[in-house]
Design a protein around this motif. Sequence first.
Motif, PDB file in Angstrom:
ATOM      1  N   THR A 119       0.865  -1.174   0.000  1.00 28.97           N
ATOM      2  CA  THR A 119       0.000   0.000   0.000  1.00 28.97           C
ATOM      3  C   THR A 119       0.903   1.225   0.000  1.00 28.97           C
ATOM      4  OG1 THR A 119      -0.093  -0.048   2.409  1.00 28.97           O
ATOM      5  CG2 THR A 119      -1.830  -1.192   1.221  1.00 28.97           C
ATOM      6  N   VAL A 120       0.347   2.383  -0.202  1.00 29.84           N
ATOM      7  CA  VAL A 120       1.150   3.591  -0.352  1.00 29.84           C
ATOM      8  C   VAL A 120       2.057   3.775   0.864  1.00 29.84           C
ATOM      9  CG1 VAL A 120       1.089   6.093  -0.566  1.00 29.84           C
ATOM     10  CG2 VAL A 120      -0.539   4.685  -1.839  1.00 29.84           C
ATOM     11  N   GLY A 121       3.374   3.814   0.607  1.00 34.75           N
ATOM     12  CA  GLY A 121       4.334   4.084   1.665  1.00 34.75           C
ATOM     13  C   GLY A 121       4.693   2.891   2.536  1.00 34.75           C
ATOM     14  N   ARG A 122       4.215   1.675   2.231  1.00 39.82           N
ATOM     15  CA  ARG A 122       4.516   0.515   3.080  1.00 39.82           C
ATOM     16  C   ARG A 122       5.150  -0.579   2.233  1.00 39.82           C
ATOM     17  NH1 ARG A 122       1.637  -4.088   4.716  1.00 39.82           N
ATOM     18  NH2 ARG A 122      -0.200  -3.383   3.572  1.00 39.82           N
ATOM     19  N   VAL A 123       6.258  -1.125   2.694  1.00 36.06           N
ATOM     20  CA  VAL A 123       7.012  -2.111   1.933  1.00 36.06           C
ATOM     21  C   VAL A 123       6.955  -3.457   2.651  1.00 36.06           C
ATOM     22  CG1 VAL A 123       9.272  -2.702   0.985  1.00 36.06           C
ATOM     23  CG2 VAL A 123       8.563  -0.317   1.099  1.00 36.06           C
ATOM     24  N   VAL A 155       8.562   5.138  -3.318  1.00 36.91           N
ATOM     25  CA  VAL A 155       8.484   6.568  -3.619  1.00 36.91           C
ATOM     26  C   VAL A 155       7.557   6.810  -4.810  1.00 36.91           C
ATOM     27  CG1 VAL A 155       9.802   8.576  -4.408  1.00 36.91           C
ATOM     28  CG2 VAL A 155      10.737   7.093  -2.634  1.00 36.91           C
ATOM     29  N   GLN A 156       7.668   5.962  -5.845  1.00 34.34           N
ATOM     30  CA  GLN A 156       6.777   6.100  -6.997  1.00 34.34           C
ATOM     31  C   GLN A 156       5.316   5.925  -6.588  1.00 34.34           C
ATOM     32  OE1 GLN A 156       8.092   4.056 -10.749  1.00 34.34           O
ATOM     33  NE2 GLN A 156       9.847   3.466  -9.493  1.00 34.34           N
ATOM     34  N   ALA A 157       5.056   4.919  -5.769  1.00 36.84           N
ATOM     35  CA  ALA A 157       3.683   4.677  -5.331  1.00 36.84           C
ATOM     36  C   ALA A 157       3.138   5.878  -4.575  1.00 36.84           C
ATOM     37  CB  ALA A 157       3.623   3.424  -4.454  1.00 36.84           C
ATOM     38  N   ASP A 158       3.968   6.474  -3.730  1.00 36.85           N
ATOM     39  CA  ASP A 158       3.550   7.630  -2.941  1.00 36.85           C
ATOM     40  C   ASP A 158       3.228   8.819  -3.839  1.00 36.85           C
ATOM     41  OD1 ASP A 158       3.038   9.336  -0.833  1.00 36.85           O
ATOM     42  OD2 ASP A 158       5.147   9.750  -0.434  1.00 36.85           O
ATOM     43  N   HIS A 159       4.123   9.150  -4.763  1.00 36.31           N
ATOM     44  CA  HIS A 159       3.956  10.344  -5.587  1.00 36.31           C
ATOM     45  C   HIS A 159       2.921  10.146  -6.693  1.00 36.31           C
ATOM     46  CE1 HIS A 159       7.150  13.101  -4.104  1.00 36.31           C
ATOM     47  NE2 HIS A 159       7.614  11.980  -3.583  1.00 36.31           N
ATOM     48  N   ALA A 160       2.679   8.911  -7.100  1.00 40.65           N
ATOM     49  CA  ALA A 160       1.650   8.659  -8.106  1.00 40.65           C
ATOM     50  C   ALA A 160       0.295   8.354  -7.484  1.00 40.65           C
ATOM     51  CB  ALA A 160       2.065   7.485  -9.003  1.00 40.65           C
ATOM     52  N   ASP A 161       0.268   8.289  -6.133  1.00 42.98           N
ATOM     53  CA  ASP A 161      -0.959   7.936  -5.414  1.00 42.98           C
ATOM     54  C   ASP A 161      -1.528   6.633  -5.964  1.00 42.98           C
ATOM     55  OD1 ASP A 161      -2.983   8.130  -3.555  1.00 42.98           O
ATOM     56  OD2 ASP A 161      -4.277   9.369  -4.845  1.00 42.98           O
ATOM     57  N   ALA A 162      -0.663   5.622  -6.006  1.00 43.21           N
ATOM     58  CA  ALA A 162      -1.022   4.330  -6.583  1.00 43.21           C
ATOM     59  C   ALA A 162      -0.710   3.216  -5.591  1.00 43.21           C
ATOM     60  CB  ALA A 162      -0.254   4.096  -7.880  1.00 43.21           C
ATOM     61  N   ASP A 163      -1.380   2.088  -5.764  1.00 38.46           N
ATOM     62  CA  ASP A 163      -1.068   0.883  -5.001  1.00 38.46           C
ATOM     63  C   ASP A 163      -0.075   0.047  -5.804  1.00 38.46           C
ATOM     64  OD1 ASP A 163      -2.739   1.446  -2.839  1.00 38.46           O
ATOM     65  OD2 ASP A 163      -4.471   0.587  -3.844  1.00 38.46           O
ATOM     66  N   LEU A 164       0.928  -0.462  -5.122  1.00 39.49           N
ATOM     67  CA  LEU A 164       1.986  -1.216  -5.781  1.00 39.49           C
ATOM     68  C   LEU A 164       1.875  -2.695  -5.448  1.00 39.49           C
ATOM     69  CD1 LEU A 164       4.690  -1.486  -7.309  1.00 39.49           C
ATOM     70  CD2 LEU A 164       5.840  -0.867  -5.182  1.00 39.49           C
ATOM     71  N   GLU A 197      -1.237   0.016  -9.457  1.00 38.64           N
ATOM     72  CA  GLU A 197      -2.687   0.018  -9.696  1.00 38.64           C
ATOM     73  C   GLU A 197      -3.260   1.397  -9.393  1.00 38.64           C
ATOM     74  OE1 GLU A 197      -6.741  -1.999  -7.764  1.00 38.64           O
ATOM     75  OE2 GLU A 197      -4.727  -2.502  -7.000  1.00 38.64           O
ATOM     76  N   LYS A 198      -3.946   1.951 -10.376  1.00 42.70           N
ATOM     77  CA  LYS A 198      -4.641   3.233 -10.204  1.00 42.70           C
ATOM     78  C   LYS A 198      -6.123   3.012 -10.494  1.00 42.70           C
ATOM     79  CE  LYS A 198      -3.257   7.174 -10.418  1.00 42.70           C
ATOM     80  NZ  LYS A 198      -3.180   8.292  -9.450  1.00 42.70           N
ATOM     81  N   ARG A 199      -6.965   3.695  -9.718  1.00 43.43           N
ATOM     82  CA  ARG A 199      -8.411   3.612  -9.957  1.00 43.43           C
ATOM     83  C   ARG A 199      -8.966   5.023 -10.086  1.00 43.43           C
ATOM     84  NH1 ARG A 199     -10.831  -1.272  -9.535  1.00 43.43           N
ATOM     85  NH2 ARG A 199      -9.483  -2.967  -8.770  1.00 43.43           N
TER      86      ARG A 199
END
Length: 264
Positions: free
Chosen positions: A11-15, A44-53, A72-74
């Motif tokens: 999820t955003v910001g969690r690895v 970092v990409q997930a955070d700035h793109a507001d996406a789930d990785l 993943e973007k919705r």
Amino acid sequence: MSVTIEQQGITVGRVEEFEHHDWNDLVERSPQTTPFHYRESLAVQADHADADLHLLGGYKGHEPVGVFPVFEKRKGGMAMAFSPAPGLWVSYLGPALLNYRKLKRRKRERRNKRFVTGCLNWIDRELGPKYTQIRPGPAYRDVRPFDWREFDIDVRHTYSVDLTPSEEEVLMSFSGDARSNIRAEGDYRIYEGGTDEIRAIISQVRARHDEQDESYGVTPRFVADLYDRLPDGVVRPYACEIDGRIAGGMAAVESGDTIYRWQG
């Protein structure tokens, strides 16, 4: 034996990590990955793109055969899948294979097909995207599994320059126009900086795009976050200083024996 696809979500910001291997260890073992495959870069990409990785890894038994990060973007109830994340001007990501050089060509091609097909099946089943965009790195060359799944294939070419010869030999291998652009006179200083130089370089590039009424999705904070989160020496901001002021520069990224021209 078939290739099994294992998934760990971010999820955003969690690895999170794979059950059997550390993600960065797999990235470093593949000759097809880029600096943007590291888990810190992906977060970092997930955070700035507001996406789930979603981190996808392929295994044949316990042997890792590939990695494939997917964002993943919705929007408006519609799911979209990307690799790399959209809007950040990251050129390459997508699948990367491991432990394939020892295989004969036929087995290598079959493994690539099974790994990519398994990942695409996972994406379709778990995300159900209406739109999918994948941009593999230049070292990943057999894109036929995407063609067989009726993806629109757009091949874009770039250049790699061997920097092992002497500086003069490298310079003389360029065209006359390139050499004239590289040579400079006067009082200037070219150096590798840090976050201050990143902010100056990206701000200049953004201003140039604004002058031409062109969109530009990269922010100084995004590049600075990559610089802070990735290992030392991966993000390299080179600046040209004239009379104590930064006149221009380049934020490059480096991995192994390759350095990528990125933003500047």
